[in-house]
Design a protein around this motif. Structure first.
Motif, PDB file in Angstrom:
ATOM      1  N   CYS A 294       0.809  -1.226   0.000  1.00  0.00           N
ATOM      2  CA  CYS A 294       0.000   0.000   0.000  1.00  0.00           C
ATOM      3  C   CYS A 294       0.839   1.271   0.000  1.00  0.00           C
ATOM      4  O   CYS A 294       0.282   2.373   0.043  1.00  0.00           O
ATOM      5  CB  CYS A 294      -0.939   0.011   1.206  1.00  0.00           C
TER       6      CYS A 294
ATOM      7  N   SER B   1      -0.644  10.061   0.405  1.00  0.00           N
ATOM      8  CA  SER B   1      -1.835   9.541   1.069  1.00  0.00           C
ATOM      9  C   SER B   1      -1.515   8.910   2.415  1.00  0.00           C
ATOM     10  O   SER B   1      -0.368   8.595   2.732  1.00  0.00           O
ATOM     11  CB  SER B   1      -2.523   8.495   0.173  1.00  0.00           C
TER      12      SER B   1
ATOM     13  N   TRP C 240      -9.295   2.004   4.396  1.00  0.00           N
ATOM     14  CA  TRP C 240      -9.491   3.232   3.606  1.00  0.00           C
ATOM     15  C   TRP C 240      -8.149   3.843   3.252  1.00  0.00           C
ATOM     16  O   TRP C 240      -7.132   3.518   3.852  1.00  0.00           O
ATOM     17  CB  TRP C 240     -10.368   4.255   4.339  1.00  0.00           C
ATOM     18  N   ARG C 241      -8.171   4.727   2.273  1.00  0.00           N
ATOM     19  CA  ARG C 241      -7.012   5.516   1.877  1.00  0.00           C
ATOM     20  C   ARG C 241      -7.498   6.928   1.576  1.00  0.00           C
ATOM     21  O   ARG C 241      -8.485   7.105   0.855  1.00  0.00           O
ATOM     22  CB  ARG C 241      -6.330   4.921   0.644  1.00  0.00           C
ATOM     23  N   SER C 242      -6.781   7.924   2.110  1.00  0.00           N
ATOM     24  CA  SER C 242      -7.146   9.316   1.889  1.00  0.00           C
ATOM     25  C   SER C 242      -5.940  10.084   1.375  1.00  0.00           C
ATOM     26  O   SER C 242      -4.827   9.924   1.884  1.00  0.00           O
ATOM     27  CB  SER C 242      -7.669   9.962   3.174  1.00  0.00           C
ATOM     28  N   SER C 243      -6.178  10.925   0.379  1.00  0.00           N
ATOM     29  CA  SER C 243      -5.109  11.713  -0.221  1.00  0.00           C
ATOM     30  C   SER C 243      -5.004  13.078   0.444  1.00  0.00           C
ATOM     31  O   SER C 243      -5.960  13.561   1.056  1.00  0.00           O
ATOM     32  CB  SER C 243      -5.349  11.882  -1.724  1.00  0.00           C
TER      33      SER C 243
ATOM     34  N   LEU D 167      -7.604  -3.547   3.699  1.00  0.00           N
ATOM     35  CA  LEU D 167      -7.378  -2.106   3.557  1.00  0.00           C
ATOM     36  C   LEU D 167      -8.691  -1.397   3.839  1.00  0.00           C
ATOM     37  O   LEU D 167      -9.635  -1.450   3.048  1.00  0.00           O
ATOM     38  CB  LEU D 167      -6.869  -1.769   2.159  1.00  0.00           C
TER      39      LEU D 167
ATOM     40  N   GLU E  91       2.183   7.312   2.946  1.00  0.00           N
ATOM     41  CA  GLU E  91       2.957   7.363   1.711  1.00  0.00           C
ATOM     42  C   GLU E  91       3.313   8.824   1.478  1.00  0.00           C
ATOM     43  O   GLU E  91       2.414   9.639   1.239  1.00  0.00           O
ATOM     44  CB  GLU E  91       2.158   6.821   0.530  1.00  0.00           C
TER      45      GLU E  91
ATOM     46  N   VAL F 210      -3.019   5.604   4.720  1.00  0.00           N
ATOM     47  CA  VAL F 210      -3.787   4.380   4.524  1.00  0.00           C
ATOM     48  C   VAL F 210      -4.047   3.717   5.869  1.00  0.00           C
ATOM     49  O   VAL F 210      -3.203   3.780   6.784  1.00  0.00           O
ATOM     50  CB  VAL F 210      -3.047   3.411   3.567  1.00  0.00           C
TER      51      VAL F 210
END
Length: 580
Positions: free
Chosen positions: A421, A445, A465-468, A463, A441, A447
């Motif tokens: 991820c 983002s 969620w992932r937010s930018s 996973l 990252e 994660v």
């Protein structure tokens, strides 16, 4: 009448050397021009961009509601840092490639001058034609082989960090456990500040009477201020009445112990520098330094690791226990992973090369320094630190490194689960909150990974969620269980819901940050590089409480004890408290 050609003939070796000299000469000029261009940008353009960035930040202090200006500052800051690292990367590898090219060019010139000769006998036109064909073949072969060799060297250097390969570690005798193990229990660590960002690496404390008011320049509530003998970008740790940290230069490495009550330097422990050719080739960024990893203590011992791969351990009274050289790390910016501990072992995350088959997670016996276990890691360079956290009823070692977040069993190093991820040069350390691993990252983002019933490769199943957003490239996140905050180097403070990753707010701070944020009960503690500490509420809206000055630059995260906060500045160690 037959005429023989009297023109002096060149030997095949001379012809090959001449072709090599031509190719390397042209290639060397090409590389030199590119190096000159990158050097110009590094010396002239990059400082101009940084000056522009500082001017924009000053303007923002006058226009704090200008969202377009804030966005421009964020983009320029990210671009400036990326450009600087890219140019530095090319200058390092380009210089080495140019040196190799010049060596080949010089050797070819020497061969040309030493192997020129005239033909021993006159040659007929037929012989001359045959000779010319053969020489042309030599020339084409030499040119082709030289071009292939230079291309291969360029590709090899482009994929590797600056430095020599990490030497193969000598097999260690397995560590034997002491008959009566002497180590801190998990419960004991919760009331101390034993490692980077405290218990479980969370940066969170509910210790009583943590100070929230001081002024470094005037000395208000500064209980003591003591000089640190050697520089280092690591953070202090605390166990009972002792404060530990480390410092180093290219020729000296030390661990320091201070008295928490008085600030007196109680002892200094020297960790020998291992001299080897690989160390001479190390590249260390100034922002990293030779002592970036934070030390760890279990109340009985304290251990440190340094940029060159030297690890050392002392008792908390200052008696030396052991020294280990783990091999010189290959690192694009300098080794920076802090140490962790679990029961009788010291945990070392050694992500030290661009070749993913050489990184490893190592457990060293606290008392002897022998290897208890080690596990290969399928990752290249990373600058994150391992954290030992309690997941349900079981302890786990959490790690981050492109592209994986991996959990291990601390008792034997067995891999428990992994998720792909992450990408890029991963430096912010993961945290654990609300049953989820939260990892960064850089620039892109955050994660969240669920840990319930996690086993094997959980990329497609866990996973959450992932937010930018404007993600940090240095600072680790912090969470109170319901919200998680990220803090970028350029000052973007972003809050997300831990449950679903939805953005709660973004607030731009007009300061630069290298220290990770902390939470003290219901307050955020945000230490800027300038030495300004911002206290803010941990609510769903950004509400700043106050700003406090240390009076010295700071890139280390604070350490906490009941009624005390210890901060490492660039030159001094400070203890803050409202009561003596």
């Amino acid at each position: 009448m037959t005429h023989f050609d009297q023109t002096p003939q060149l030997s095949p070796l001379h012809q090959a050397a001449r072709g090599t000299a031509i190719v390397t000469g042209v290639f060397g000029v090409f590389i030199a021009v590119l190096l000159a261009i990158h050097l110009y940008h590094y010396v002239v353009t990059d400082p101009a961009q940084r000056l522009e960035l500082e001017q924009l930040k000053e303007r923002y202090t006058l226009e704090p509601t200008n969202s377009q200006l804030a966005e421009r500052i964020n983009k320029l800051d990210i671009q400036t840092r990326r450009d600087q690292f890219a140019r530095l990367y090319f200058l390092q590898r380009g210089t080495l490639l140019l040196v190799i090219d010049l060596a080949v060019f010089t050797a070819a010139i020497l061969v040309c001058t030493r192997h020129w000769r005239a033909a021993a006998l006159p040659q007929s036109p037929a012989d001359l034609k045959s000779e010319q064909i053969r020489h042309a073949l030599y020339l084409r072969t030499a040119v082709s082989l030289t071009a292939i060799a230079l291309a291969a060297a360029g590709l090899y250097l482009a994929q590797r960090p600056f430095g020599k390969p990490l030497p193969a570690a000598n097999p260690d005798e397995p560590a034997s456990l002491p008959a009566e193990p002497m180590f801190a229990t998990f419960e004991q660590t919760l009331s101390q500040w034993p490692s980077f960002r405290g218990p479980q690496g969370l940066g969170v404390t509910d210790l009583p009477d943590v100070p929230d008011d001081w002024d470094g320049p005037s000395g208000r509530h500064i209980l003591w201020k003591s000089p640190v003998p050697l520089e280092g970008n690591n953070s202090p740790v605390i166990w009972d009445n002792r404060v530990f940290l480390s410092g180093a230069t290219d020729r000296q490495q030390q661990i320091f112990c201070y008295d928490l009550a008085t600030g007196q330097l109680l002892w200094t422990g020297d960790v020998a520098v291992t001299d080897c050719p690989e160390r001479e080739m190390m590249y260390i960024m100034e922002d990293t330094g030779y002592a970036a990893p934070t030390v760890v203590t279990d109340g009985y011992r304290v251990a440190a690791i340094f940029a060159g791969g030297d690890a050392g351990c002392f008792t908390v009274e200052g008696d030396p226990l052991w020294h280990r050289h783990l091999g010189v790390p290959e690192s694009a910016y300098g080794y920076a992973a802090s140490l962790a501990a679990y029961e009788h072992t010291l945990i070392v995350q050694y992500d030290v090369t661009y070749e993913t088959d050489k990184s490893r997670l190592i457990a060293l016996d606290w008392q002897t320094g022998q290897t208890a276990w080690q596990t290969p890691r399928p990752v290249p360079n990373s600058w994150t630190s391992p954290t030992v956290v309690q997941v349900g009823d079981s302890p786990q070692i959490l790690t981050s490194g492109s592209p994986w977040v991996i959990a291990y069993d601390p008792s034997d190093g067995r891999e428990l689960y992994r998720a792909t991820c992450l990408g890029g040069d991963v430096a912010p350390t993961q945290i654990f909150a609300d049953g989820k691993i939260l990892a960064i990252e850089p620039y892109n983002s955050i994660v969240a990974i669920r840990t319930d019933q996690a086993d094997g490769d959980i990329t497609n199943t866990h996973l959450a969620w992932r937010s930018s957003g404007d993600m940090p490239d240095i600072c680790s996140p912090v969470s109170n269980g319901s919200l998680v905050w990220t803090l970028s180097t350029s000052g973007s403070l972003t809050a997300f819901n831990v449950t679903d990753g939805s953005e709660v707010y973004v607030h731009y701070l007009d300061l630069e940050f290298h220290a990770s944020p902390s939470i003290v009960k219901d307050r955020l503690y945000l230490m800027a590089l300038s030495g300004t500490m911002i206290l803010a509420e941990t609510g769903r809206e950004y509400r700043e409480i106050k700003r406090l000055e240390l009076g010295e630059k700071c890139c280390a995260s604070p350490a906490f004890a009941p009624g005390r906060m210890v901060i490492r500045g660039m030159e001094n160690l400070y203890c803050i408290g409202t009561t003596p």
